[in-house]
Structure formats: structure tokens, C-alpha cells
Design an enzyme around this catalytic site. Sequence first.
Site, PDB file in Angstrom:
ATOM      1  N   GLN A  81       0.561  -7.170 -10.319  1.00 50.59           N
ATOM      2  CA  GLN A  81       0.879  -7.160  -8.954  1.00 50.59           C
ATOM      3  C   GLN A  81       1.227  -8.419  -8.378  1.00 50.59           C
ATOM      4  OE1 GLN A  81      -2.718  -5.908  -6.745  1.00 50.59           O
ATOM      5  NE2 GLN A  81      -2.979  -4.290  -8.563  1.00 50.59           N
ATOM      6  N   ASP A 117      -3.287  -9.172 -16.614  1.00 48.72           N
ATOM      7  CA  ASP A 117      -3.825  -8.068 -16.051  1.00 48.72           C
ATOM      8  C   ASP A 117      -3.240  -7.688 -14.843  1.00 48.72           C
ATOM      9  OD1 ASP A 117      -5.048  -9.604 -14.367  1.00 48.72           O
ATOM     10  OD2 ASP A 117      -6.813 -10.007 -15.550  1.00 48.72           O
ATOM     11  N   SER A 118      -3.852  -6.902 -13.925  1.00 45.08           N
ATOM     12  CA  SER A 118      -3.418  -6.289 -12.697  1.00 45.08           C
ATOM     13  C   SER A 118      -2.866  -7.448 -11.818  1.00 45.08           C
ATOM     14  CB  SER A 118      -4.385  -5.401 -12.216  1.00 45.08           C
ATOM     15  OG  SER A 118      -5.641  -6.081 -11.745  1.00 45.08           O
ATOM     16  N   ILE A 119      -3.709  -8.792 -11.853  1.00 43.50           N
ATOM     17  CA  ILE A 119      -3.436  -9.671 -11.095  1.00 43.50           C
ATOM     18  C   ILE A 119      -1.813 -10.338 -11.379  1.00 43.50           C
ATOM     19  CG2 ILE A 119      -3.840 -12.309 -10.328  1.00 43.50           C
ATOM     20  CD1 ILE A 119      -6.757 -11.437 -11.326  1.00 43.50           C
TER      21      ILE A 119
END
Length: 150
Positions: free
Chosen positions: A15, A10-12
Site C-alpha cells: 500500500q 508485506d501490506s505496508i
Amino acid sequence: MRPQILLFGDSITEQSFRLGGWGAALADTYSRKADVLVRGYGGYNTRWALFLLHHLFPLNVAKPPAAVTIFFGANDAAILGRTSERQHVPIDEYKENLRKIVLHLKECSPTVLIVLITPPPVDEEGRDDFARLVLTPIQLQGFCHGALTC
């Protein structure tokens, strides 16, 4: 061609190449030994990740990744009754979705190294406090004014 390490999450994960990120550290560690590829999807949960499997990991590919990290769970754990509840996945479905992802990867390549990364811990009290934090227009105006005068 160097081996590939694919970061899926996911976004973890998305990024992870920001300054000091874990993906950047992994790429640095394996510099000139393997290519680290990021396939992070902000806001995704394991249910939505299943729709990406055949696109990201097609069967019968000539050179599958040597290793894959799977880092989902933060969005799956979204609290019901909040604005992010559409991301919520019940724990039993979360487990089954992870199992399906792992089985698909093993079908693509029986030798692939799979690293499951657990979701980060949650400070429930702090999360609830933050969710209740609502700025009124007057407070927001004061906050913006304060930020501009710093």
C-alpha cells in the site's frame, strides 16, 4: 535503462503508493533517476517471503536492482491465540529469515544496497481493546443505519 529500487514487504509495502505513502514519496524523490518497483504481499510474513526469493530475485540476472528495501515484521508479530496466529513467526526464526533474505540478495548482487525497515510500533493496550471489540447484530444494524443517514 534506469537503475531499479525494489520495495519488498508485506501490506505496508503493498500500500506504499497510496496517497501520501512512503513508496510514492520515494518514487517522487527518484523521479527520472530510478524506477521504483513495488513487490508488497498483503498478509505475508518472512517465512512466506522466503518462497518468493528465487522468483523475485533470480541468480545471474543481467541487471539486478540497485537497491532493495525489506519491510516485514508486522505479520510475523501476530499474537498467538488470535485469528491471525497463522502469520506468527517466532523472533529467532524472524531474525534467521531476514538473514536468509539479505544473503540471497547479496548472492544476486554483491553491490546491491539493502535497507531493512523495522516494523512499526504497536500499541499493545489499544490492540487488545480493538481485538475485544465485537459488535452484536443489533449494534451493527444501528451503526449501518447511522452511516446511511449521515
